[in-house]
Motif scaffolding. Structure first.
Motif, PDB file in Angstrom:
ATOM      1  N   ILE A   1       0.831  -1.218   0.000  1.00 34.54           N
ATOM      2  CA  ILE A   1       0.000   0.000   0.000  1.00 34.54           C
ATOM      3  C   ILE A   1       0.860   1.260   0.000  1.00 34.54           C
ATOM      4  O   ILE A   1       0.560   2.223  -0.699  1.00 34.54           O
ATOM      5  CB  ILE A   1      -0.956  -0.012   1.215  1.00 34.54           C
ATOM      6  N   THR A   2       1.930   1.253   0.785  1.00 33.57           N
ATOM      7  CA  THR A   2       2.770   2.459   0.900  1.00 33.57           C
ATOM      8  C   THR A   2       3.865   2.501  -0.158  1.00 33.57           C
ATOM      9  O   THR A   2       4.631   3.462  -0.201  1.00 33.57           O
ATOM     10  CB  THR A   2       3.440   2.532   2.286  1.00 33.57           C
ATOM     11  N   GLU A   3       3.930   1.464  -0.988  1.00 29.32           N
ATOM     12  CA  GLU A   3       4.992   1.342  -1.991  1.00 29.32           C
ATOM     13  C   GLU A   3       6.368   1.440  -1.325  1.00 29.32           C
ATOM     14  O   GLU A   3       7.283   2.061  -1.847  1.00 29.32           O
ATOM     15  CB  GLU A   3       4.819   2.380  -3.095  1.00 29.32           C
ATOM     16  N   CYS A   4       6.473   0.853  -0.143  1.00 28.76           N
ATOM     17  CA  CYS A   4       7.716   0.771   0.646  1.00 28.76           C
ATOM     18  C   CYS A   4       8.268   2.134   1.050  1.00 28.76           C
ATOM     19  O   CYS A   4       9.455   2.274   1.335  1.00 28.76           O
ATOM     20  CB  CYS A   4       8.779  -0.038  -0.100  1.00 28.76           C
ATOM     21  N   LYS A   5       7.388   3.136   1.087  1.00 30.12           N
ATOM     22  CA  LYS A   5       7.815   4.461   1.549  1.00 30.12           C
ATOM     23  C   LYS A   5       7.560   4.559   3.039  1.00 30.12           C
ATOM     24  O   LYS A   5       6.635   3.966   3.571  1.00 30.12           O
ATOM     25  CB  LYS A   5       7.050   5.543   0.800  1.00 30.12           C
ATOM     26  N   ARG A   6       8.382   5.341   3.721  1.00 34.02           N
ATOM     27  CA  ARG A   6       8.209   5.520   5.161  1.00 34.02           C
ATOM     28  C   ARG A   6       6.938   6.312   5.433  1.00 34.02           C
ATOM     29  O   ARG A   6       6.677   7.337   4.797  1.00 34.02           O
ATOM     30  CB  ARG A   6       9.405   6.264   5.750  1.00 34.02           C
ATOM     31  N   ASP A   7       6.179   5.781   6.378  1.00 35.61           N
ATOM     32  CA  ASP A   7       4.927   6.439   6.752  1.00 35.61           C
ATOM     33  C   ASP A   7       4.683   6.135   8.218  1.00 35.61           C
ATOM     34  O   ASP A   7       4.837   4.995   8.639  1.00 35.61           O
ATOM     35  CB  ASP A   7       3.790   5.877   5.883  1.00 35.61           C
ATOM     36  N   PRO A   8       4.331   7.151   9.020  1.00 39.24           N
ATOM     37  CA  PRO A   8       4.139   6.913  10.453  1.00 39.24           C
ATOM     38  C   PRO A   8       3.044   5.884  10.760  1.00 39.24           C
ATOM     39  O   PRO A   8       3.188   5.081  11.680  1.00 39.24           O
ATOM     40  CB  PRO A   8       3.752   8.285  11.014  1.00 39.24           C
ATOM     41  N   LEU A   9       1.960   5.869   9.996  1.00 43.01           N
ATOM     42  CA  LEU A   9       0.903   4.886  10.232  1.00 43.01           C
ATOM     43  C   LEU A   9       1.352   3.480   9.831  1.00 43.01           C
ATOM     44  O   LEU A   9       0.979   2.500  10.476  1.00 43.01           O
ATOM     45  CB  LEU A   9      -0.375   5.264   9.477  1.00 43.01           C
ATOM     46  N   ALA A  10       2.153   3.401   8.780  1.00 43.43           N
ATOM     47  CA  ALA A  10       2.689   2.098   8.360  1.00 43.43           C
ATOM     48  C   ALA A  10       3.590   1.540   9.457  1.00 43.43           C
ATOM     49  O   ALA A  10       3.508   0.357   9.805  1.00 43.43           O
ATOM     50  CB  ALA A  10       3.449   2.233   7.046  1.00 43.43           C
TER      51      ALA A  10
END
Length: 130
Positions: free
Chosen positions: A87-96
């Motif tokens: 879903i995040t395309e392996c990007k850093r995300d606080p919710l991930a």
């Protein structure tokens, strides 16, 4: 395409197909997940010790339940991590990060329960040896 055909488009028609996909999933997780391999080897050690100590049936059942819970929680953790990465395309995300940390925490809680249960079962048998 009617609703019935749409609904069954991705459904496996034969048990053997489902079994092959499940086996492929387990093999993939085994190859890619270090913690799953660690827990699997720990399970083998637990069952070996249980066999050496000649545990009773209900003790075997408790150990089997604990091992299964740890392995299944590790597999679900892997599923969640992969879905989050997709879903995040392996990007850093606080919710991930939050979702992954919570899933990892669930594995930890399960492993602690298994360790405590193992101690309750094994310690009396080991003390009886001395």
């Amino acid at each position: 395409m009617d609703l019935k055909n749409k609904k069954n488009k991705w459904k496996h028609r034969h048990f053997w197909q489902s079994f092959c996909h499940a086996s492929a999933g387990l093999l993939t997780a085994w190859k890619e997940e270090r913690n799953l391999r660690f827990h699997s080897f720990a399970a083998i050690a637990v069952f070996l010790l249980a066999w050496l100590l000649q545990l009773r049936l209900f003790e075997w059942l408790w150990l089997g339940l604990c091992v299964t819970l740890v392995l299944v929680s590790e597999l679900w953790n892997t599923v969640l991590e992969n879905v989050v990465d997709l879903i995040t395309e392996c990007k850093r995300d606080p919710l991930a990060k939050k979702a992954k940390d919570i899933a990892s925490g669930a594995v930890f809680v399960t492993a602690v329960f298994a360790a405590i249960s193992g101690a309750v079962i094994f310690i009396p048998h080991l003390l009886a040896l001395f």
